[in-house]
Motif scaffolding. Structure first.
Motif, PDB file in Angstrom:
ATOM      1  N   VAL A 161       0.846  -1.204   0.000  1.00  0.00           N
ATOM      2  CA  VAL A 161       0.000   0.000   0.000  1.00  0.00           C
ATOM      3  C   VAL A 161       0.876   1.247   0.000  1.00  0.00           C
ATOM      4  O   VAL A 161       0.614   2.218  -0.717  1.00  0.00           O
ATOM      5  N   LEU A 162       1.933   1.232   0.799  1.00  0.00           N
ATOM      6  CA  LEU A 162       2.862   2.369   0.826  1.00  0.00           C
ATOM      7  C   LEU A 162       3.444   2.594  -0.571  1.00  0.00           C
ATOM      8  O   LEU A 162       3.510   3.738  -1.040  1.00  0.00           O
ATOM      9  N   LEU A 163       3.866   1.511  -1.223  1.00  0.00           N
ATOM     10  CA  LEU A 163       4.416   1.657  -2.571  1.00  0.00           C
ATOM     11  C   LEU A 163       3.399   2.277  -3.517  1.00  0.00           C
ATOM     12  O   LEU A 163       3.755   3.066  -4.400  1.00  0.00           O
ATOM     13  N   GLY A 164       2.130   1.956  -3.346  1.00  0.00           N
ATOM     14  CA  GLY A 164       1.087   2.487  -4.220  1.00  0.00           C
ATOM     15  C   GLY A 164       0.991   4.001  -4.192  1.00  0.00           C
ATOM     16  O   GLY A 164       0.628   4.621  -5.206  1.00  0.00           O
ATOM     17  N   TYR A 165       1.333   4.609  -3.073  1.00  0.00           N
ATOM     18  CA  TYR A 165       1.283   6.065  -2.985  1.00  0.00           C
ATOM     19  C   TYR A 165       2.359   6.730  -3.837  1.00  0.00           C
ATOM     20  O   TYR A 165       2.234   7.907  -4.173  1.00  0.00           O
ATOM     21  N   GLY A 166       3.373   5.979  -4.215  1.00  0.00           N
ATOM     22  CA  GLY A 166       4.424   6.534  -5.049  1.00  0.00           C
ATOM     23  C   GLY A 166       4.371   6.057  -6.491  1.00  0.00           C
ATOM     24  O   GLY A 166       5.317   6.271  -7.255  1.00  0.00           O
ATOM     25  N   ARG A 167       3.260   5.424  -6.878  1.00  0.00           N
ATOM     26  CA  ARG A 167       3.132   4.906  -8.233  1.00  0.00           C
ATOM     27  C   ARG A 167       2.004   5.595  -8.979  1.00  0.00           C
ATOM     28  O   ARG A 167       0.952   5.881  -8.393  1.00  0.00           O
ATOM     29  N   LEU A 168       2.206   5.841 -10.270  1.00  0.00           N
ATOM     30  CA  LEU A 168       1.140   6.391 -11.089  1.00  0.00           C
ATOM     31  C   LEU A 168      -0.011   5.401 -11.168  1.00  0.00           C
ATOM     32  O   LEU A 168      -1.181   5.788 -11.148  1.00  0.00           O
ATOM     33  N   ASP A 169       0.310   4.111 -11.235  1.00  0.00           N
ATOM     34  CA  ASP A 169      -0.686   3.045 -11.177  1.00  0.00           C
ATOM     35  C   ASP A 169      -0.413   2.227  -9.925  1.00  0.00           C
ATOM     36  O   ASP A 169       0.493   1.386  -9.916  1.00  0.00           O
ATOM     37  N   PRO A 170      -1.172   2.460  -8.843  1.00  0.00           N
ATOM     38  CA  PRO A 170      -0.898   1.760  -7.585  1.00  0.00           C
ATOM     39  C   PRO A 170      -0.959   0.241  -7.691  1.00  0.00           C
ATOM     40  O   PRO A 170      -0.369  -0.456  -6.858  1.00  0.00           O
ATOM     41  N   GLN A 171      -1.635  -0.281  -8.718  1.00  0.00           N
ATOM     42  CA  GLN A 171      -1.776  -1.726  -8.864  1.00  0.00           C
ATOM     43  C   GLN A 171      -0.630  -2.362  -9.643  1.00  0.00           C
ATOM     44  O   GLN A 171      -0.544  -3.582  -9.740  1.00  0.00           O
ATOM     45  N   ASN A 172       0.242  -1.535 -10.191  1.00  0.00           N
ATOM     46  CA  ASN A 172       1.345  -2.051 -11.014  1.00  0.00           C
ATOM     47  C   ASN A 172       2.524  -2.406 -10.111  1.00  0.00           C
ATOM     48  O   ASN A 172       3.289  -1.550  -9.682  1.00  0.00           O
ATOM     49  N   GLY A 173       2.683  -3.687  -9.831  1.00  0.00           N
ATOM     50  CA  GLY A 173       3.712  -4.137  -8.903  1.00  0.00           C
ATOM     51  C   GLY A 173       5.132  -3.965  -9.388  1.00  0.00           C
ATOM     52  O   GLY A 173       6.075  -4.046  -8.601  1.00  0.00           O
TER      53      GLY A 173
END
Length: 237
Positions: free
Chosen positions: A131-143
């Protein structure tokens, strides 16, 4: 205005940590990540240690975006708030300015590098590391997407501005994926045109030259085109 400088070059730190603040933009990606941890998380902790309670935090570019996470962390520990409740408080009291209009100018970090520094920290925040990583991604679902500091700043700020009208248009297109449900022209990025204080920006020699040939209006009315037309009177050296 008080200015507080953060420096890791102290006798309390081992050599590998003492070098963190030695050179701006120096070293590899891990060094850059360490610098931004010091600036963001360390900066908030310094303010707290000094007894300073800012009404609003201004994140100038993404470099200090970890400050938003640390403010959430403090609210959870001191006020007993959930992550979502603390995030709303931080969101409402954070302003973000974006400067660099190209992707290469915005820091990105490999997720596995983030894991070594933030997996345990995410537990303090009350969220999963993904979830933390998702805040730094344009697409939070893109692992597989890298973690972006500017994206983190955008997601945890209630107000964002570019630094000119044209830059706003460029930024709206560049960051539209953060607000993917908005058309580009409705992406909530405002603008504040950068400016200077003319009398103190110009050197004394140039000021004396302008005083002689343009008169006092160059400093008192610096956006008057008729004043600057008189520059044609200045002889070549």
């Amino acid at each position: 205005v008080p200015l507080y400088m953060l420096d890791t070059n102290t006798g309390f730190n081992p050599p590998e940590f003492r070098r963190i603040t030695a050179q701006l933009y120096g070293g590899d990606r891990e060094m850059r990540l360490r610098q931004e941890i010091i600036l963001g998380i360390g900066g908030v902790r310094v303010l707290k240690a000094l007894g300073i309670e800012p009404t609003v935090i201004h994140i100038n570019e993404g470099h200090s975006a970890f400050s938003a996470l640390e403010r959430i962390n403090i609210l959870r520990k001191e006020k007993g708030l959930s992550f979502d409740a603390a995030r709303e408080v931080v969101l409402a009291t954070t302003v973000f300015t974006t400067h660099t209009p190209v992707p290469a100018g915005n820091d990105l970090f490999d997720p596995e590098l983030l894991r070594s520094y933030f997996e345990e920290y995410a537990k303090e925040l009350g969220i999963n590391f993904r979830v933390l990583l998702g805040y730094g991604r344009l697409d939070p679902q893109n692992g597989s997407e890298a973690f972006g500091m500017s994206t983190l700043g955008l997601r945890l700020s209630a107000y964002t501005n570019a630094v000119s009208r044209l830059h706003r248009q460029v930024s709206q297109a560049m960051w539209q994926k953060v607000w993917h449900h908005h058309p580009v022209e409705d992406v909530p990025i405002d603008y504040v045109t950068n400016g200077i204080h003319v009398p103190t920006w110009i050197s004394r020699d140039m000021a004396a030259l302008f005083d002689r040939y343009l008169g006092p209006d160059w400093a008192e009315d610096p956006d008057n085109e008729r004043v600057w037309e008189q520059a044609e009177r200045i002889p070549d050296p």
